[in-house]
Design a protein around this motif. Structure first.
Motif, mmCIF file in Angstrom:
data_model
loop_
_atom_site.group_PDB
_atom_site.id
_atom_site.type_symbol
_atom_site.label_atom_id
_atom_site.label_comp_id
_atom_site.label_asym_id
_atom_site.label_seq_id
_atom_site.Cartn_x
_atom_site.Cartn_y
_atom_site.Cartn_z
ATOM 1 N N ILE A 85 11.250 -1.395 9.467
ATOM 2 C CA ILE A 85 10.571 -1.802 8.240
ATOM 3 C C ILE A 85 10.890 -3.277 8.028
ATOM 4 C CG2 ILE A 85 10.357 -1.398 5.760
ATOM 5 C CD1 ILE A 85 11.490 1.450 6.306
ATOM 6 N N GLU A 86 9.871 -4.112 8.088
ATOM 7 C CA GLU A 86 10.092 -5.551 8.075
ATOM 8 C C GLU A 86 10.026 -6.127 6.656
ATOM 9 O OE1 GLU A 86 11.221 -7.315 10.420
ATOM 10 O OE2 GLU A 86 11.016 -5.985 12.142
ATOM 11 N N TYR A 87 10.097 -7.452 6.592
ATOM 12 C CA TYR A 87 10.253 -8.168 5.327
ATOM 13 C C TYR A 87 9.169 -7.812 4.304
ATOM 14 C CZ TYR A 87 13.532 -11.077 7.953
ATOM 15 O OH TYR A 87 14.591 -11.511 8.710
ATOM 16 N N PHE A 88 9.624 -7.411 3.122
ATOM 17 C CA PHE A 88 8.744 -7.163 1.973
ATOM 18 C C PHE A 88 7.644 -6.138 2.258
ATOM 19 C CE2 PHE A 88 10.233 -11.624 1.797
ATOM 20 C CZ PHE A 88 11.032 -11.533 0.658
ATOM 21 N N ALA A 89 7.887 -5.257 3.209
ATOM 22 C CA ALA A 89 6.849 -4.325 3.659
ATOM 23 C C ALA A 89 6.302 -3.455 2.540
ATOM 24 C CB ALA A 89 7.385 -3.456 4.787
ATOM 25 N N PHE A 90 7.178 -3.015 1.622
ATOM 26 C CA PHE A 90 6.757 -2.141 0.525
ATOM 27 C C PHE A 90 7.073 -2.762 -0.837
ATOM 28 C CE2 PHE A 90 7.350 0.668 4.149
ATOM 29 C CZ PHE A 90 6.227 1.473 4.093
ATOM 30 N N ARG A 91 7.111 -4.042 -0.910
ATOM 31 C CA ARG A 91 7.468 -4.733 -2.145
ATOM 32 C C ARG A 91 6.515 -4.356 -3.292
ATOM 33 N NH1 ARG A 91 6.771 -11.143 -3.149
ATOM 34 N NH2 ARG A 91 4.626 -10.415 -3.048
ATOM 35 N N ASN A 92 7.104 -4.154 -4.467
ATOM 36 C CA ASN A 92 6.325 -3.907 -5.690
ATOM 37 C C ASN A 92 5.389 -2.702 -5.575
ATOM 38 O OD1 ASN A 92 7.550 -6.129 -6.843
ATOM 39 N ND2 ASN A 92 5.845 -7.509 -6.421
ATOM 40 N N THR A 93 5.908 -1.608 -5.030
ATOM 41 C CA THR A 93 5.148 -0.365 -5.022
ATOM 42 C C THR A 93 5.856 0.640 -5.930
ATOM 43 O OG1 THR A 93 6.347 0.486 -3.104
ATOM 44 C CG2 THR A 93 4.320 -0.741 -2.663
ATOM 45 N N PRO A 94 5.132 1.653 -6.439
ATOM 46 C CA PRO A 94 5.743 2.639 -7.337
ATOM 47 C C PRO A 94 6.436 3.782 -6.595
ATOM 48 C CG PRO A 94 3.399 3.030 -7.220
ATOM 49 C CD PRO A 94 3.662 1.789 -6.404
ATOM 50 N N LEU A 95 6.999 3.484 -5.441
ATOM 51 C CA LEU A 95 7.701 4.496 -4.668
ATOM 52 C C LEU A 95 8.818 5.137 -5.488
ATOM 53 C CD1 LEU A 95 8.004 2.665 -1.241
ATOM 54 C CD2 LEU A 95 6.813 4.837 -1.612
ATOM 55 N N LYS A 96 8.942 6.456 -5.357
ATOM 56 C CA LYS A 96 10.045 7.178 -5.994
ATOM 57 C C LYS A 96 11.044 7.678 -4.961
ATOM 58 C CE LYS A 96 7.512 8.597 -10.129
ATOM 59 N NZ LYS A 96 7.086 9.745 -10.990
ATOM 60 N N THR A 97 10.542 8.030 -3.773
ATOM 61 C CA THR A 97 11.426 8.491 -2.698
ATOM 62 C C THR A 97 11.035 7.822 -1.386
ATOM 63 O OG1 THR A 97 10.030 10.405 -2.171
ATOM 64 C CG2 THR A 97 11.797 10.731 -3.787
ATOM 65 N N VAL A 98 12.057 7.505 -0.603
ATOM 66 C CA VAL A 98 11.869 6.912 0.724
ATOM 67 C C VAL A 98 12.765 7.661 1.701
ATOM 68 C CG1 VAL A 98 12.267 4.876 2.170
ATOM 69 C CG2 VAL A 98 11.280 4.623 -0.124
ATOM 70 N N ARG A 99 12.217 8.005 2.832
ATOM 71 C CA ARG A 99 12.992 8.625 3.906
ATOM 72 C C ARG A 99 12.692 7.853 5.183
ATOM 73 N NH1 ARG A 99 15.115 13.929 4.083
ATOM 74 N NH2 ARG A 99 15.793 14.559 6.170
#
Length: 208
Positions: free
Chosen positions: A140-154
């Motif tokens: 997972i590279e730089y800022f790949a998921f920045r500013n998302t409403p993610l609640k869980t990450v695996r």
């Protein structure tokens, strides 16, 4: 791959005399859209299924291995299904797709896994989307998921680069899977989880 000048140049350089316009028609046909649409507008579809391969009218067989820079950026796509042939999702690919809630992965046996990615996720690829959960099996590279409403990450990634989840203020739980049989360390870059103000739990699981 598709939707960028880089993608068009790649096609021209690698498919010889095959016209880019013909490629556009092939993709439009796959997506069941008007074949007269230019490539950039093809991706205004709300639900997109990326083919694993297809055959051009001149007989050239094309396998889809990657999605190019800014291919879908800023479009109203709500869900995308990617095939198992995809090995990387390039920079800004889905950035600012503010309605994108589902990323489906189609395995070789046809099984669909929801909100699952088995490919390298490059810089800003899903920044500012509407994803609420995701499982990633590669870097997972730089800022790949920045500013998302993610609640869980695996993730089973050994690399979570700087700012990868910066600003995910709703993120509550991260699960890191480790293999004790492989000589890798997990690398988490600077500010990878900066401003994740609701992050309460980071689980580290091993196959020991």
């Amino acid at each position: 791959f598709v939707g960028s000048e880089e993608g068009s140049c790649w096609l021209e350089n690698n498919l010889g005399s095959l016209a880019v316009a013909e490629f556009r028609q092939a993709v439009a046909a796959v997506l069941h859209l008007d074949k007269t649409l230019v490539l950039d507008r093809i991706f205004e579809a709300e639900e997109v299924v990326i083919p694993r391969d297809f055959t051009m009218s001149n007989g050239a067989f094309v396998t889809v291995y990657w999605l190019g820079d800014s291919a879908f950026a800023g479009t109203p796509v709500r869900s995308v299904t990617i095939p198992s042939t995809i090995d990387n999702i390039r920079t800004h690919c889905f950035e600012n797709c503010t309605q994108l809630k589902k990323v489906n992965y189609k395995e070789n046996n046809g099984k669909i896994r929801e909100n699952y990615i088995d490919a390298y996720v490059l810089d800003y690829a899903f920044s500012n989307t509407a994803l609420t959960e995701i499982e990633v099996r590669s870097s997972i590279e730089y800022f790949a998921f920045r500013n998302t409403p993610l609640k869980t990450v695996r993730t089973k990634s050994y690399l979570i680069n700087g700012g990868a989840f910066m600003g995910c203020s709703q993120l509550e739980k991260v699960t890191l899977e480790c293999s004790m049989t492989e000589s890798h360390n997990i690398t988490i870059g600077e500010q990878a989880f900066a401003d994740c103000v609701n992050l309460k739990e980071i689980d580290v699981l091993s196959d020991k």
